[in-house]
Design an enzyme around this catalytic site. Structure first.
Site, PDB file in Angstrom:
ATOM      1  N   HIS A  38     -21.287  32.732  18.301  1.00 50.39           N
ATOM      2  CA  HIS A  38     -20.398  32.963  17.167  1.00 50.39           C
ATOM      3  C   HIS A  38     -19.925  34.408  17.109  1.00 50.39           C
ATOM      4  O   HIS A  38     -20.606  35.332  17.564  1.00 50.39           O
ATOM      5  CB  HIS A  38     -21.126  32.640  15.862  1.00 50.39           C
ATOM      6  CG  HIS A  38     -21.013  31.214  15.434  1.00 50.39           C
ATOM      7  ND1 HIS A  38     -20.470  30.837  14.230  1.00 50.39           N
ATOM      8  CD2 HIS A  38     -21.357  30.064  16.067  1.00 50.39           C
ATOM      9  CE1 HIS A  38     -20.503  29.515  14.125  1.00 50.39           C
ATOM     10  NE2 HIS A  38     -21.030  29.026  15.232  1.00 50.39           N
ATOM     11  N   GLY A 106     -14.409  24.489  19.908  1.00 48.90           N
ATOM     12  CA  GLY A 106     -14.440  25.691  19.091  1.00 48.90           C
ATOM     13  C   GLY A 106     -14.102  25.499  17.625  1.00 48.90           C
ATOM     14  O   GLY A 106     -13.758  24.415  17.168  1.00 48.90           O
ATOM     15  N   GLU A 107     -14.211  26.617  16.894  1.00 50.82           N
ATOM     16  CA  GLU A 107     -13.880  26.652  15.463  1.00 50.82           C
ATOM     17  C   GLU A 107     -12.980  27.854  15.182  1.00 50.82           C
ATOM     18  O   GLU A 107     -13.169  28.930  15.770  1.00 50.82           O
ATOM     19  CB  GLU A 107     -15.143  26.776  14.591  1.00 50.82           C
ATOM     20  CG  GLU A 107     -16.147  25.679  14.752  1.00 50.82           C
ATOM     21  CD  GLU A 107     -17.222  26.052  15.777  1.00 50.82           C
ATOM     22  OE1 GLU A 107     -17.371  27.248  16.111  1.00 50.82           O
ATOM     23  OE2 GLU A 107     -17.904  25.126  16.258  1.00 50.82           O
ATOM     24  N   ASN A 110     -14.465  31.457  14.550  1.00 52.33           N
ATOM     25  CA  ASN A 110     -14.795  32.418  15.598  1.00 52.33           C
ATOM     26  C   ASN A 110     -13.605  32.798  16.466  1.00 52.33           C
ATOM     27  O   ASN A 110     -13.519  33.923  16.956  1.00 52.33           O
ATOM     28  CB  ASN A 110     -15.884  31.824  16.496  1.00 52.33           C
ATOM     29  CG  ASN A 110     -17.125  31.473  15.721  1.00 52.33           C
ATOM     30  OD1 ASN A 110     -17.731  32.331  15.087  1.00 52.33           O
ATOM     31  ND2 ASN A 110     -17.501  30.200  15.742  1.00 52.33           N
ATOM     32  N   SER A 173     -17.282  14.672  19.553  1.00 56.61           N
ATOM     33  CA  SER A 173     -17.237  14.207  18.162  1.00 56.61           C
ATOM     34  C   SER A 173     -16.306  13.017  18.000  1.00 56.61           C
ATOM     35  O   SER A 173     -16.211  12.452  16.921  1.00 56.61           O
ATOM     36  CB  SER A 173     -16.787  15.339  17.230  1.00 56.61           C
ATOM     37  OG  SER A 173     -15.497  15.809  17.603  1.00 56.61           O
ATOM     38  N   GLY A 174     -15.588  12.650  19.069  1.00 59.66           N
ATOM     39  CA  GLY A 174     -14.641  11.534  19.012  1.00 59.66           C
ATOM     40  C   GLY A 174     -14.299  11.060  20.411  1.00 59.66           C
ATOM     41  O   GLY A 174     -14.847  11.536  21.413  1.00 59.66           O
ATOM     42  N   THR A 191     -23.940  16.757  17.507  1.00 57.56           N
ATOM     43  CA  THR A 191     -24.725  17.237  16.367  1.00 57.56           C
ATOM     44  C   THR A 191     -24.974  16.148  15.335  1.00 57.56           C
ATOM     45  O   THR A 191     -25.510  16.431  14.270  1.00 57.56           O
ATOM     46  CB  THR A 191     -24.014  18.423  15.690  1.00 57.56           C
ATOM     47  OG1 THR A 191     -22.698  18.017  15.297  1.00 57.56           O
ATOM     48  CG2 THR A 191     -23.934  19.612  16.635  1.00 57.56           C
ATOM     49  N   LYS A 194     -25.010   9.654  16.421  1.00 61.98           N
ATOM     50  CA  LYS A 194     -24.100   8.516  16.488  1.00 61.98           C
ATOM     51  C   LYS A 194     -24.154   7.892  17.875  1.00 61.98           C
ATOM     52  O   LYS A 194     -23.696   8.475  18.854  1.00 61.98           O
ATOM     53  CB  LYS A 194     -22.668   8.964  16.174  1.00 61.98           C
ATOM     54  CG  LYS A 194     -22.473   9.416  14.732  1.00 61.98           C
ATOM     55  CD  LYS A 194     -21.028   9.793  14.485  1.00 61.98           C
ATOM     56  CE  LYS A 194     -20.781  10.169  13.023  1.00 61.98           C
ATOM     57  NZ  LYS A 194     -19.365  10.550  12.787  1.00 61.98           N
TER      58      LYS A 194
END
Length: 321
Positions: A38, A106-107, A110, A173-174, A191, A194
């Protein structure tokens, strides 16, 4: 057998303490470690964000057996993929084959710092795929030139390549990220427990490969103190990744979580010192098919007591799963 790992969470701990903590985790018998990468903490209350790669280099020298891994590095905006490949190869050499490179899309939190803007989600995934391909080409050895949709590479070469190729993991995530991971990665990262993510990973070529999950926990002999700390420092986690990937800074996360209650966090984060509660929180990951689960102890100043408790009580109970 499922393996259980320790998380060096750079958002909540300074660099020297992070290294001390992973040394203790190795001594306590954790099977592996992961490290966040991060530039900002999620919330001001967490208070840290040292450079993960410097921490990993120090950890590689301070430890001798525990595997290391980024969880995860974004190789598309703040870092160019050619530079990520160089860092990963060097760390593999320093750790003598103990490093795995975890990658993700990423996000904004950051990546905004370099002023390049924050692309739409589908563009970020296209960038991730191209970046993973570039990194893999450099790991193959020799000179690499690339002129792509998102990245250019001009006659690059890794002059120090490890004998043990760096395994690459991709966070999912998908459906699109599962496709990238199944096609290009050596392991998958998620995370949330599922099973459908792992099924999609397998469908695209991931069958038989490791799958690494992560779970926040908040150990404390005082359960109420644990709940308060989890709310103070980890309430951002209840927003989901579609929200968390877009917000630009800690103040935005503070505003977005203003109405998150302690009981909301308590539902998703095991708190206190009841081993059974922690085991129950891990169980869905095991049942979904994860082969490795990294625990995140919330609170930078509370790592050493957690590690001692985990060695004595939690890890033995988890291994009975």
């Amino acid at each position: 057998m499922v393996q259980f790992g320790y998380t060096m969470m750079t958002e909540q701990t300074g660099p020297r303490a992070l290294v001390d903590d992973v040394v203790a985790a190795e001594r306590a018998g954790f099977d592996f470690s992961v490290t966040s990468d991060h530039y900002f903490p999620w919330l001001d209350a967490q208070g840290h964000a040292p450079y993960a790669w410097s921490v990993l280099g120090a950890a590689a020298q301070a430890t001798s057996t525990i595997p290391l891994m980024t969880y995860v590095t974004c190789p598309t905006v703040r870092y160019h993929p050619a530079v990520v490949a160089q860092k990963a190869a060097t760390l593999q050499l320093l750790s003598e084959g103990r490093f795995r490179l975890g990658l993700g899309s990423g996000e904004n939190l950051n990546e905004h710092v370099v002023g390049a803007g924050w692309p739409a989600a589908h563009v970020r995934l296209d960038m991730l795929e191209e970046a993973v391909e570039i990194i893999g080409a450099l790991f193959d050895g020799g000179y690499v030139s690339h002129s792509g949709t998102h990245f250019d590479v001009d006659n690059a070469k890794l002059w120090d390549l490890p004998d043990t190729r760096v395994p690459v993991g991709v966070a999912v995530s998908g459906g699109r990220s599962c496709e990238i991971a199944g096609k290009l990665a050596d392991l998958v990262i998620a995370t949330e427990p599922k099973q459908e993510l792992l099924t999609a990973f397998d469908r695209h070529g991931g069958s038989g490969k490791p799958r690494v999950g992560q779970l926040p926990v908040c150990y404390d002999e005082d359960r109420r103190a644990a709940v308060e700390r989890a709310h103070d420092q980890f309430r951002w986690s209840v927003g989901g990744w579609k929200v968390n990937s877009e917000l630009p800074g800690p103040s935005a996360f503070d505003q977005a979580t203003a109405y998150v209650r302690q009981e909301d966090v308590e539902k998703s984060v095991p708190c206190g010192d009841d081993v059974g509660e922690f085991v129950d929180a891990v169980r869905p990951y095991v049942e979904a098919g994860f082969t490795e689960i990294a625990l995140v102890q919330i609170g930078g100043a509370h790592q050493q007591p957690f590690i001692r408790w985990a060695e004595q009580k939690l890890l033995p109970a988890l291994r009975e799963l």
